[in-house]
Design a protein around this motif. Structure first.
Motif, mmCIF file in Angstrom:
data_model
loop_
_atom_site.group_PDB
_atom_site.id
_atom_site.type_symbol
_atom_site.label_atom_id
_atom_site.label_comp_id
_atom_site.label_asym_id
_atom_site.label_seq_id
_atom_site.Cartn_x
_atom_site.Cartn_y
_atom_site.Cartn_z
ATOM 1 N N GLU A 180 2.500 -8.639 -13.773
ATOM 2 C CA GLU A 180 2.023 -9.893 -13.733
ATOM 3 C C GLU A 180 3.149 -11.178 -13.120
ATOM 4 O O GLU A 180 4.129 -10.724 -13.065
ATOM 5 C CB GLU A 180 2.035 -10.530 -15.032
ATOM 6 C CG GLU A 180 1.058 -9.973 -16.098
ATOM 7 C CD GLU A 180 0.596 -10.408 -17.121
ATOM 8 O OE1 GLU A 180 -0.022 -11.524 -17.524
ATOM 9 O OE2 GLU A 180 2.057 -9.758 -18.372
ATOM 10 N N ALA A 181 2.862 -11.874 -12.168
ATOM 11 C CA ALA A 181 3.372 -12.443 -11.479
ATOM 12 C C ALA A 181 3.967 -13.873 -12.312
ATOM 13 O O ALA A 181 3.310 -14.897 -12.537
ATOM 14 C CB ALA A 181 2.234 -13.023 -10.631
ATOM 15 N N LEU A 182 5.337 -13.370 -12.953
ATOM 16 C CA LEU A 182 5.357 -14.442 -14.278
ATOM 17 C C LEU A 182 6.412 -15.215 -13.580
ATOM 18 O O LEU A 182 7.154 -16.252 -14.067
ATOM 19 C CB LEU A 182 5.997 -13.483 -15.854
ATOM 20 C CG LEU A 182 4.801 -13.201 -16.095
ATOM 21 C CD1 LEU A 182 5.573 -12.226 -16.857
ATOM 22 C CD2 LEU A 182 3.540 -13.800 -16.508
ATOM 23 N N PHE B 279 13.907 -7.499 -3.148
ATOM 24 C CA PHE B 279 13.122 -7.560 -2.090
ATOM 25 C C PHE B 279 12.236 -7.807 -2.808
ATOM 26 O O PHE B 279 10.761 -6.956 -3.603
ATOM 27 C CB PHE B 279 12.775 -7.273 -1.167
ATOM 28 C CG PHE B 279 13.188 -7.189 -0.004
ATOM 29 C CD1 PHE B 279 15.000 -6.126 -0.015
ATOM 30 C CD2 PHE B 279 14.046 -7.588 0.952
ATOM 31 C CE1 PHE B 279 15.924 -6.425 0.916
ATOM 32 C CE2 PHE B 279 14.265 -7.818 2.310
ATOM 33 C CZ PHE B 279 15.526 -6.858 2.421
ATOM 34 N N PRO B 280 11.309 -9.449 -4.091
ATOM 35 C CA PRO B 280 10.610 -9.949 -4.982
ATOM 36 C C PRO B 280 9.290 -9.968 -3.617
ATOM 37 O O PRO B 280 9.590 -10.831 -2.641
ATOM 38 C CB PRO B 280 10.677 -10.722 -5.217
ATOM 39 C CG PRO B 280 12.315 -10.925 -5.373
ATOM 40 C CD PRO B 280 12.624 -10.471 -3.531
ATOM 41 N N ILE C 217 12.234 -2.830 -3.967
ATOM 42 C CA ILE C 217 10.929 -3.500 -3.356
ATOM 43 C C ILE C 217 10.232 -3.604 -4.756
ATOM 44 O O ILE C 217 9.919 -3.029 -5.071
ATOM 45 C CB ILE C 217 9.605 -3.338 -2.599
ATOM 46 C CG1 ILE C 217 11.153 -2.933 -0.596
ATOM 47 C CG2 ILE C 217 8.971 -4.374 -1.928
ATOM 48 C CD1 ILE C 217 10.898 -2.561 0.368
ATOM 49 N N VAL C 218 10.562 -4.723 -5.243
ATOM 50 C CA VAL C 218 9.278 -4.993 -6.708
ATOM 51 C C VAL C 218 8.026 -5.935 -5.849
ATOM 52 O O VAL C 218 7.650 -6.335 -5.227
ATOM 53 C CB VAL C 218 9.789 -7.132 -7.122
ATOM 54 C CG1 VAL C 218 9.093 -6.791 -8.296
ATOM 55 C CG2 VAL C 218 11.304 -6.275 -7.887
ATOM 56 N N ALA D 118 10.402 -12.211 -11.711
ATOM 57 C CA ALA D 118 10.671 -10.500 -10.757
ATOM 58 C C ALA D 118 11.810 -9.754 -10.310
ATOM 59 O O ALA D 118 11.856 -8.180 -9.961
ATOM 60 C CB ALA D 118 10.416 -11.446 -9.059
ATOM 61 N N VAL D 119 12.865 -10.494 -10.284
ATOM 62 C CA VAL D 119 14.424 -10.133 -10.492
ATOM 63 C C VAL D 119 14.802 -9.646 -11.576
ATOM 64 O O VAL D 119 15.538 -7.966 -10.974
ATOM 65 C CB VAL D 119 15.422 -11.290 -10.104
ATOM 66 C CG1 VAL D 119 16.371 -10.420 -10.228
ATOM 67 C CG2 VAL D 119 15.077 -11.855 -8.475
ATOM 68 N N LEU D 120 14.180 -9.666 -12.716
ATOM 69 C CA LEU D 120 14.821 -8.412 -13.969
ATOM 70 C C LEU D 120 14.132 -7.475 -13.351
ATOM 71 O O LEU D 120 14.127 -6.030 -14.433
ATOM 72 C CB LEU D 120 13.762 -9.756 -14.857
ATOM 73 C CG LEU D 120 13.828 -9.247 -16.382
ATOM 74 C CD1 LEU D 120 16.144 -8.842 -16.575
ATOM 75 C CD2 LEU D 120 13.093 -10.139 -17.181
ATOM 76 N N MET D 121 12.303 -7.405 -12.936
ATOM 77 C CA MET D 121 12.131 -5.611 -12.616
ATOM 78 C C MET D 121 13.519 -4.355 -12.128
ATOM 79 O O MET D 121 12.808 -3.629 -12.664
ATOM 80 C CB MET D 121 10.583 -5.934 -11.800
ATOM 81 C CG MET D 121 9.925 -6.790 -11.922
ATOM 82 S SD MET D 121 9.140 -6.393 -13.993
ATOM 83 C CE MET D 121 10.080 -7.511 -15.550
#
Ligand code: G1P
Length: 298
Positions: free
Chosen positions: A108-110, A11-12, A57-58, A115-118
Motif C-alpha cells: 500500500e502507498a503509505l 529505490f522507492p 527496488i521497492v 516504502a523505505v521500511l519495506m
C-alpha cells in the motif's frame, strides 16, 4: 567501531505517478524514457558509480516492466548475436549486468518512510543509500558518489556514522514541496550542513530555511526503528523526513550541498527540461540535436 561501507541502495518505486497521467496509467513512471533510457536506470547507474553492489527496488502493482528491464533477455541477445549486431548486444547486456537487483513489494502507498521500511530485512544492520528515481542529478561526479565520500569522511573524523541528506537551496515558496532543513554550515567541510531539525513540506512562510532535501539520502540502520515509531505526517503519510528528525535525538545528521544540477523528472515540465538538457549533452545524439534545435523557430 569498524568502518562501515555503503553497499546497498534502496529505490522507492511503488508510487502511482499521478503527476504524469496519462503517460503513467499503464507504464511505471520509473520506466518513462529520458533521452534513451528509463528514469530508474539513471539512478541505478549513479548508485553503482558510488560503489553500491546491491540495488533494492521497492515496487508495487503494475511495475513488472522494471524487473524485465534489468533482467537478462535471452531472446533479444540471441537475436542480436545472430545478426552480428555487437554494439547493440553490448548495450542490452550491460543493463542486466549493472548490479545485483532485488525487489520487494510495498503493498500500500503509505508514504516514503513506509516504502523505505519495506527494505528493512534486506538492508539489515548497515548504512545504506536511498535514491528517489524522479530526481535526476546531472553532475561531473555522480551525486551519490559525492555523498558516499562525505559519509566516509564524517565517519572517519567523528568515529561514528551519520546520515547524510542531499540538499539544495530552492527559491521562495517552492520549499513547500520539499523536506526542509533547519541547519547551520558545518565547519569541517564547506558542502556539509549540521542539521538541527527538519520539517516536511512546510506551509509557505513557515519554513526554517530555503534548504530543501533532494531525493538522495545515506541513512544509518537506526532509521528503521525510527520509521516504526512515527505516526502519519504531511499528507497523512508516513514521512521519511519525520523519521530522520527522530533520528536526530540519537545521532548527528548532515545536509550535503551537492555539486550538480537536479531535474525533477517526475513533473512534466521538469521532464521536458531534463530531456532537452541531457539530449544536448549526449555524446552520440547531442551534436545533431543541437544543430537541429538552432534551426528551430522559437
Ligand atoms: C519526497 C520527500 C521530500 C523531499 C522530496 C525530494 O517528497 O518526502 O522530503 O524533499 O521527495 O524530491 P515527494 O517529492 O515524494 O513529495
Amino acid at each position: 567501531m569498524a568502518h562501515m561501507k555503503i553497499r546497498k541502495a534502496v529505490f522507492p518505486a511503488a508510487g502511482m505517478g499521478t503527476r504524469f497521467l496519462p503517460a503513467t496509467k499503464a507504464t511505471p513512471k520509473e520506466m518513462l524514457c529520458l533521452v534513451d533510457k528509463p528514469l530508474i536506470q539513471y539512478g541505478v547507474e549513479e548508485a553503482v558509480a558510488a560503489g553500491c553492489t546491491e540495488i533494492i527496488i521497492v515496487t508495487g502493482r503494475g511495475k513488472t516492466t522494471m524487473e524485465d528491464h534489468f533482467d537478462k533477455s535471452s531472446e533479444l541477445e540471441a537475436s542480436l548475436a545472430a545478426k552480428n549486431k555487437t554494439a547493440l548486444l553490448e548495450i542490452a547486456r550491460s543493463v542486466s549486468k549493472l548490479a545485483k537487483i532485488v525487489y520487494v513489494r510495498q503493498p500500500e502507498a503509505l508514504g516514503l518512510g513506509h516504502a523505505v521500511l519495506m527494505a528493512k530485512e534486506i538492508v539489515g544492520n548497515e548504512p545504506f543509500a536511498v535514491l528517489l528515481p524522479d530526481d535526476i542529478v546531472d553532475a561531473s561526479t555522480p551525486c551519490m558518489k559525492q555523498m558516499v565520500e562525505a559519509f566516509n569522511e564524517t565517519q572517519a573524523s567523528n568515529g561514528e556514522m551519520s546520515s547524510i541528506l542531499g540538499s539544495e537551496v530552492v527559491e521562495g515558496d517552492a520549499i513547500s514541496a520539499y523536506g526542509c532543513l533547519d541547519c547551520t554550515p558545518d565547519t569541517s567541510n564547506p558542502r556539509l550542513l549540521a542539521v538541527k531539525t527538519m520539517v516536511e513540506k512546510p506551509a509557505p512562510g513557515t519554513q526554517p530555511s530555503q534548504n530543501a532535501i533532494i531525493g538522495r539520502y545515506i541513512l544509518t540502520p537506526r532509521i528503521f526503528e525510527m520509521i516504526e515509531g512515527i505516526t502519519p505526517g504531511a499528507g497523512g503519510e508516513l514521512q521519511l523526513t519525520d523519521a530522520i528528525k527522530a533520528l536526530l535525538q540519537h545521532e548527528k545528521v548532515y545536509g550535503y550541498s551537492y555539486e550538480g544540477k537536479r531535474h525533477d523528472a517526475g513533473d512534466k515540465q521538469g521532464f521536458l527540461r531534463a530531456t532537452v538538457e541531457l539530449a544536448l549533452k549526449h555524446d552520440k545524439l547531442g551534436p545533431d540535436f543541437r544543430a537541429w534545435l538552432k534551426t528551430f523557430p522559437l
